[in-house]
Design an enzyme around this catalytic site. Structure first.
Site, PDB file in Angstrom:
ATOM      1  N   HIS A 214      14.380  49.583-123.564  1.00  0.00           N
ATOM      2  CA  HIS A 214      14.878  48.669-124.589  1.00  0.00           C
ATOM      3  C   HIS A 214      15.198  49.398-125.889  1.00  0.00           C
ATOM      4  O   HIS A 214      16.311  49.261-126.399  1.00  0.00           O
ATOM      5  CB  HIS A 214      14.017  47.436-124.839  1.00  0.00           C
TER       6      HIS A 214
ATOM      7  N   TYR B  66      18.666  50.364-129.207  1.00  0.00           N
ATOM      8  CA  TYR B  66      18.728  50.524-130.673  1.00  0.00           C
ATOM      9  C   TYR B  66      19.053  51.962-131.046  1.00  0.00           C
ATOM     10  O   TYR B  66      19.620  52.217-132.109  1.00  0.00           O
ATOM     11  CB  TYR B  66      17.431  50.018-131.324  1.00  0.00           C
TER      12      TYR B  66
ATOM     13  N   HIS C 212      26.509  40.408-121.252  1.00  0.00           N
ATOM     14  CA  HIS C 212      25.744  40.718-122.474  1.00  0.00           C
ATOM     15  C   HIS C 212      25.907  42.181-122.875  1.00  0.00           C
ATOM     16  O   HIS C 212      26.225  42.502-124.015  1.00  0.00           O
ATOM     17  CB  HIS C 212      24.266  40.378-122.255  1.00  0.00           C
ATOM     18  N   PHE C 213      25.708  43.075-121.908  1.00  0.00           N
ATOM     19  CA  PHE C 213      25.693  44.461-122.388  1.00  0.00           C
ATOM     20  C   PHE C 213      27.092  45.037-122.576  1.00  0.00           C
ATOM     21  O   PHE C 213      27.243  46.077-123.202  1.00  0.00           O
ATOM     22  CB  PHE C 213      24.745  45.369-121.601  1.00  0.00           C
ATOM     23  N   HIS C 214      28.107  44.339-122.085  1.00  0.00           N
ATOM     24  CA  HIS C 214      29.443  44.821-122.448  1.00  0.00           C
ATOM     25  C   HIS C 214      29.825  44.368-123.859  1.00  0.00           C
ATOM     26  O   HIS C 214      30.583  45.057-124.538  1.00  0.00           O
ATOM     27  CB  HIS C 214      30.478  44.422-121.396  1.00  0.00           C
TER      28      HIS C 214
ATOM     29  N   ARG D  11      24.044  40.477-110.175  1.00  0.00           N
ATOM     30  CA  ARG D  11      24.692  41.694-110.652  1.00  0.00           C
ATOM     31  C   ARG D  11      24.391  42.818-109.672  1.00  0.00           C
ATOM     32  O   ARG D  11      23.614  42.627-108.737  1.00  0.00           O
ATOM     33  CB  ARG D  11      24.180  42.045-112.059  1.00  0.00           C
ATOM     34  N   ARG D  12      24.996  43.984-109.889  1.00  0.00           N
ATOM     35  CA  ARG D  12      24.743  45.173-109.071  1.00  0.00           C
ATOM     36  C   ARG D  12      24.848  44.880-107.579  1.00  0.00           C
ATOM     37  O   ARG D  12      24.024  45.328-106.783  1.00  0.00           O
ATOM     38  CB  ARG D  12      23.325  45.696-109.341  1.00  0.00           C
TER      39      ARG D  12
END
Ligand code: HAS
Length: 548
Positions: free
Chosen positions: A223, A227, A374-376, A438-439
């Site tokens: 996580h 950041y 989300h992560f894109h 996903r995946r």
């Protein structure tokens, strides 16, 4: 200062950025392959035996774009930012050179098994999926190299502070060094996972491993790594973008406070990736969920402070009215437009993150295509588009050449958004609406439903536009380096002044010890008991599996 004063640092930065761009280029080819596969067009068969499966492609995409592009770019950019901001050379340059060499050697070691399909374990490398030991050792060397380079920056800052007693550290150097300090602590999780679990297991020295302990150590780093990716973009949004917009940093103390809060709060939140994992007491997952809400606070501070700083710029450029200042911002400057667009889109990515962090709602979205959406938005837009925007001044600086076609660069930025919005929003929607995993090689899934098709096709169109945008980006980068005119003067790093003299910033916002102590204490509280429990009950019985 003589013109070539920072020649070594510039070269070091150029090497990092060059490798980062190479990784982004290679990794980006697999993006369209995946979305096209989901939409029923499987091109992977045509790539065999070079690329042997969808999962090998997915691993290459994740490792190259999420791990290598980011880490190399960040270490290079933060080195450049630190020395330029302190106006001082690296104090122990061989440390940074050695760190870079280790990162490069590690990358090659990890790349060989990846390309030979001996490490198709996705970018999270969860056991029981097992990879060739060189993959784990190589990634470990990349991390250790980044530590050495981080130390190089700490020593440079320490030397500067010694030479300037009582002076406030310039914001950009402060933010750069803090990011590296957070990374040093955060990456201890993955280092422990590699050294004690995965490397001995892959070498056959242990007959099995503990999958849950490995995942927990992974997310200790996994996580905060987001950041580590985000903070260099924040550094630029706070410390550089206002200058590019003609404004000033609205509040130097608030900017520093946001970074200190990231140091304290980035790490003790990793269990929010494991809400669905059995074997971790629910109370500790609850603690991490609450701390995750806390770590959104410095981003909310950022939304306020950076937008206020841009508003100062917009008004200084003649903008009036409640929103009139937005139109007067320098949207034709691709470096600005990329980063401002990244900032705006991050509002959507952040809302998605808060939904993910909500323990019960997470159970609906976990492991679905929602997470890919989300992560894109976060990694793909807030971070990557910001880094692209930074390169639009950094590459001219490093090459000494003008940016090749700023108009094409601006078009590239909007094309990125034109691809990302359909890509990401459709992934969010079908993830939460249909729970599509996903995946997964969806094109081959017997449960594929015709209802999903329009959305998967929309996502595929978005994915192809993203790829086109990146190809245009590489044309611009190569055009700048090899086919552009020299700049009359070296391009300077944009450095935004603070609205009020930063020497007025309270001294407690420039003292390291209390914040570092608070960081360690909070990690010990949030991770100590659950990790102790997992270590005491460790069960090294997970087999080593190679499935693809
Ligand atoms: Fe996340 C999963 C929660 C931020 C990346 N995240 C992932 C994964 C990745 C990732 C890669 O709680 C997948 C990992 C995997 O493979 O399994 N994430 C959060 C939360 C935040 C967050 C709470 N994520 C990020 C960032 C990333 C990133 C940043 C990359 C850089 N994420 C999660 C959770 C999961 C997760 C769970 C696990 C899900 C699962 O089940 O597996 C927060 O940090 C977000 C805070 C942000 C805000 C937004 C502030 C807004 C700003 C802009 C304002 C602009 C405006 C427009 C208002 C609160 C700063 C102004 C307009 C103008 C015109 C000027």
């Amino acid at each position: 200062m003589p013109e070539n004063h920072f020649r070594l640092e510039d070269r070091l930065t150029a090497w990092h950025v060059g490798i980062a761009l190479g990784a982004l280029f290679l990794g980006s080819w697999f993006g369209p392959l995946q979305v096209l596969e989901h939409a029923g067009i499987n091109l992977y068969g045509k790539l065999a035996p070079g690329i042997q499966s969808y999962y090998q492609g997915l691993t290459l995409h994740g490792v190259l774009n999420a791990l290598v592009w980011t880490t190399f770019f960040i270490v290079g950019f933060l080195t450049f930012a630190t020395v330029q901001s302190l106006k001082a050379k690296l104090s122990i340059p061989w440390l940074n050179i050695a760190g870079f060499a280790l990162m490069a050697v590690g990358l090659v070691m990890a790349a060989v098994p990846l390309l030979l399909n001996a490490a198709s374990v996705l970018y999270t490398f969860y056991p029981p999926l097992g990879a060739n030991p060189f993959f784990y050792i190589g990634l470990t060397l990349v991390v250790v190299g980044s530590w050495l380079e981080g130390y190089g920056l700490f020593f440079s800052l320490a030397a500067w502070r010694k030479a300037h007693p009582g002076a406030r550290t310039p914001f950009i150097a402060f933010a750069a060094v803090l990011t590296m300090a957070m990374w040093q602590i955060a990456s201890l999780g993955i280092a422990a996972e590699m050294l004690f679990l995965l490397i001995p297991w892959s070498l056959g020295l242990a007959s099995g491993t503990d999958a849950l302990l490995a995942r927990t150590l992974f997310w200790f780093t996994g996580h905060p790594i987001v950041y580590f990716w985000l903070l260099p973009a924040y550094l630029s949004w706070y410390g550089m973008l206002p200058k590019q917009a003609g404004g000033k940093v609205f509040s130097d103390p608030l900017a520093r406070l946001a970074f200190w809060l990231f140091l304290i709060l980035s790490i003790p939140v990793g269990l929010h990736h494991q809400f669905a994992d059995p074997g971790i007491p629910a109370a500790w997952k609850g603690v991490h969920a609450i701390l995750t809400y806390a770590v959104t606070f410095p981003s909310l501070l950022t939304a306020f402070t950076v937008i206020a700083s841009l508003e100062l710029g917009g008004r200084a450029r003649g903008g009036t009215g409640l929103f009139g200042w937005i139109a007067t911002l320098p949207w034709r400057d691709p470096s600005f437009s990329a980063q401002a667009a990244a900032l705006v889109i991050f509002a959507l990515g952040g809302v998605g993150g808060i939904i993910n962090a909500s323990y019960n709602v997470n159970l609906v979205v976990h492991n679905t295509l929602w997470i890919v959406g989300h992560f894109h938005l976060t990694l793909g837009v807030a971070v990557t588009l910001s880094f692209i925007g930074i390169t639009y001044w950094l590459i001219p600086r490093l090459s000494g050449n003008q940016l090749w076609s700023p108009r094409a660069a601006n078009f590239q930025v909007w094309l990125w958004l034109a691809g990302m919005l359909p890509f990401s929003l459709s992934h969010h929607y079908i993830g939460i609406r249909y729970g599509i995993p996903r995946r997964t090689m969806l094109g081959a899934a017997p449960y594929l439903s015709p209802e999903w098709n329009p959305w998967l096709i929309l996502a595929a169109i978005g994915g192809v536009l993203l790829w086109l945008s990146l190809m245009l980006y590489f044309v611009i980068v190569l055009g700048t380096v090899f086919a552009s005119q020299k700049t009359a003067e070296p391009v300077e790093m944009p450095v935004a002044e603070a609205l009020r003299d930063s020497e007025e910033t309270p001294a407690w916002l420039d003292r390291w010890t209390p914040w570092l102590v608070a960081t360690v204490i909070l990690i010990a509280i949030a991770y100590g008991p659950p990790l102790l429990y997992l270590v005491r009950n460790a069960d090294l019985s997970s087999p080593f599996l190679r499935v693809w």
